[in-house]
Design a protein around this motif. Sequence first.
Motif, PDB file in Angstrom:
ATOM      1  N   ASP A   9       1.861   9.252  -5.662  1.00 18.90           N
ATOM      2  CA  ASP A   9       3.092   8.568  -6.046  1.00 18.90           C
ATOM      3  C   ASP A   9       2.918   7.052  -6.171  1.00 18.90           C
ATOM      4  OD1 ASP A   9       2.694   8.073  -3.366  1.00 18.90           O
ATOM      5  OD2 ASP A   9       4.763   8.485  -2.753  1.00 18.90           O
ATOM      6  N   ALA A  10       1.686   6.553  -6.101  1.00 18.58           N
ATOM      7  CA  ALA A  10       1.455   5.112  -6.204  1.00 18.58           C
ATOM      8  C   ALA A  10       1.753   4.619  -7.615  1.00 18.58           C
ATOM      9  CB  ALA A  10       0.011   4.778  -5.833  1.00 18.58           C
ATOM     10  N   SER A  21      -2.628   7.556  -3.291  1.00 22.04           N
ATOM     11  CA  SER A  21      -1.535   8.534  -3.236  1.00 22.04           C
ATOM     12  C   SER A  21      -1.031   8.843  -4.635  1.00 22.04           C
ATOM     13  CB  SER A  21      -0.392   7.998  -2.379  1.00 22.04           C
ATOM     14  OG  SER A  21      -0.820   7.784  -1.048  1.00 22.04           O
ATOM     15  N   SER A  62       0.820  -1.211   0.000  1.00 25.38           N
ATOM     16  CA  SER A  62       0.000   0.000   0.000  1.00 25.38           C
ATOM     17  C   SER A  62       0.854   1.260   0.000  1.00 25.38           C
ATOM     18  CB  SER A  62      -0.921   0.005   1.226  1.00 25.38           C
ATOM     19  OG  SER A  62      -1.596   1.246   1.355  1.00 25.38           O
ATOM     20  N   ALA A  63       0.443   2.224  -0.809  1.00 19.89           N
ATOM     21  CA  ALA A  63       1.081   3.536  -0.830  1.00 19.89           C
ATOM     22  C   ALA A  63       0.379   4.518   0.092  1.00 19.89           C
ATOM     23  CB  ALA A  63       1.092   4.090  -2.259  1.00 19.89           C
ATOM     24  N   ASP A  64      -0.752   4.107   0.662  1.00 18.27           N
ATOM     25  CA  ASP A  64      -1.577   5.020   1.453  1.00 18.27           C
ATOM     26  C   ASP A  64      -1.426   4.812   2.955  1.00 18.27           C
ATOM     27  OD1 ASP A  64      -2.513   5.909  -0.971  1.00 18.27           O
ATOM     28  OD2 ASP A  64      -4.400   4.811  -0.868  1.00 18.27           O
ATOM     29  N   THR A 112       7.973   0.398   3.489  1.00 19.87           N
ATOM     30  CA  THR A 112       8.579   0.618   2.176  1.00 19.87           C
ATOM     31  C   THR A 112       9.870   1.421   2.307  1.00 19.87           C
ATOM     32  OG1 THR A 112       6.412   0.549   1.093  1.00 19.87           O
ATOM     33  CG2 THR A 112       8.207   1.571  -0.129  1.00 19.87           C
ATOM     34  N   ALA A 113       9.828   2.457   3.137  1.00 27.19           N
ATOM     35  CA  ALA A 113      11.025   3.280   3.340  1.00 27.19           C
ATOM     36  C   ALA A 113      12.153   2.459   3.957  1.00 27.19           C
ATOM     37  CB  ALA A 113      10.685   4.474   4.226  1.00 27.19           C
ATOM     38  N   ARG A 121       3.794   2.495   4.303  1.00 25.73           N
ATOM     39  CA  ARG A 121       4.749   3.456   3.738  1.00 25.73           C
ATOM     40  C   ARG A 121       6.057   3.444   4.529  1.00 25.73           C
ATOM     41  NH1 ARG A 121       2.804   7.171  -0.085  1.00 25.73           N
ATOM     42  NH2 ARG A 121       4.607   8.496   0.350  1.00 25.73           N
ATOM     43  N   GLU A 122       5.946   3.323   5.836  1.00 24.71           N
ATOM     44  CA  GLU A 122       7.152   3.256   6.658  1.00 24.71           C
ATOM     45  C   GLU A 122       7.952   2.000   6.345  1.00 24.71           C
ATOM     46  OE1 GLU A 122      10.127   3.911   9.452  1.00 24.71           O
ATOM     47  OE2 GLU A 122       8.655   5.306   8.598  1.00 24.71           O
ATOM     48  N   GLU A 140      -0.104   4.319   6.567  1.00 26.51           N
ATOM     49  CA  GLU A 140       1.105   4.877   7.177  1.00 26.51           C
ATOM     50  C   GLU A 140       2.154   3.810   7.482  1.00 26.51           C
ATOM     51  OE1 GLU A 140       2.389   7.424  11.185  1.00 26.51           O
ATOM     52  OE2 GLU A 140       0.270   7.063  10.717  1.00 26.51           O
ATOM     53  N   THR A 150       3.837  -0.212  -5.575  1.00 18.54           N
ATOM     54  CA  THR A 150       2.896   0.370  -4.622  1.00 18.54           C
ATOM     55  C   THR A 150       1.545   0.602  -5.294  1.00 18.54           C
ATOM     56  OG1 THR A 150       3.599   2.635  -5.151  1.00 18.54           O
ATOM     57  CG2 THR A 150       4.756   1.509  -3.354  1.00 18.54           C
TER      58      THR A 150
END
Length: 467
Positions: free
Chosen positions: A248-249, A246, A220-222, A230-231, A227-228, A224, A242
């Motif tokens: 950037d998805a 979002s 998921s790109a949405d 993924t980072a 996203r963490e 939270e 993703t």
Amino acid sequence: MAPGLPTAMDRPHFIGIGGAGMSGIAKILAQRGAKVAGSDAKDSATADALRSLGATVHIGHDAAHLADDASCVVVSSAIREDNPELARAAELGIPVVHRSDALARLMDGLRPIAVAGTHGKTTTTSMLAVSLGALGLDPSYAIGGDLDLPGSNAAHGSGEIFVAEADESDRSFHKYAPEVAIVLNVELDHHANYASIEEIYDSFRIFAGKIVPGGTLVISADQEGARELTARLEGTGIRTVTYGESLDADVRIGAVVAKGLTSDVTVQIDDAPLTFTVSVPGRHYAHNAVAALAAGVALGIPAEELAPAIAAYQGVKRRLQLKGEAAGVQVIDSYAHHPTEMTADLEAMRAGLPEGGRILVLFQPHLFSRTQELGTEMGVALALADASVVLDIYPAREDPVPGVTSELIIDAARNTGADVTAVHGKADAPAVIAGMARPGDLVLTMGAGDVTDLGPLILDRLAQQNR
């Protein structure tokens, strides 16, 4: 052609064979020709479905149930060390296999898709299994819930794809080596096994690291936590796709248009727009469908073929499942037991509510540990309903925790001004909730315990009241 039996699993004995995860593995082994046996605490339709495949299912746990020639004993994390069949296995020197190891062996030689996340796994796994089947790909699959009839939570297919629900609750999803992994969301849950969100992130990082070289992580790109994660995976070399709303998805959701108990979803994938129908209500289910779509595309299935096939999915038991209607009141069953799931299902029901109708919830908290940590958030989620009835905590595998009761949830809900009634006797609940309902209302039985059994009783009470 799908592979045959893994070594040493030709005569397996399952302790707790009727469980959602265990029964699926037992079914696939039976379909592959294994001589399956096992035991469960109580008889069930699932046990009958396994018997119809030739399995021997004992009721109750007794050392005598374990055959001396069993090739292995399969257990889940819920089986306690003092189980008599487990003790007998030790005496006989029979290997003990965790269900996650057994499932991993069933995937050998196939192209696995492993679906993970704090919630939404069963729905997304089911969407993939149904849509791939609709395309004639005949996948094997193992799901944490029945699609429709008892025993429909798993199947041995002739195709090369294996779709599996990957359980993070006890870290068992570390055993799998998927070609495609899905992570729907990352949140703190399963408090008996994880002490912090950092432990959760570390666990999901290990899972992602099990993806085979050249494989893909769909995430998921949405959300939270996703996203963490993924980072934190940057620089690992894992190919990541993703999805979400979002900007950037990689697979971007452009619109989700609710149409009663269905939704039309538009996505941008491979630089082209694509619209398809999701036959269950709610934005979160639309996101699950897009995750399934992205995973199928990662396996090489054309999006324009897979998207309409996803519409063949009509829901899974306990995931906003319509149980019936009486006296103008619909009764719907929801497996939601985490505040995020509860909120998502209540918002989905609100979107499809008839004009003038209300949402009434019969909620059964699941686990003392979860209630202790998230009771306040559960109460806040219940405030989204027009009125709620809250039962005592369903303990499942846990022993009571002093001071932890449903009152934690009730107090939190009332602090928001919500209309909440406590009912301590489960047998009294159908009459209470039916007495509150009027034509046009939706009644949700909500929770991961046996509250699901009350749906038919509520319908009976509603029918009686209308005579």
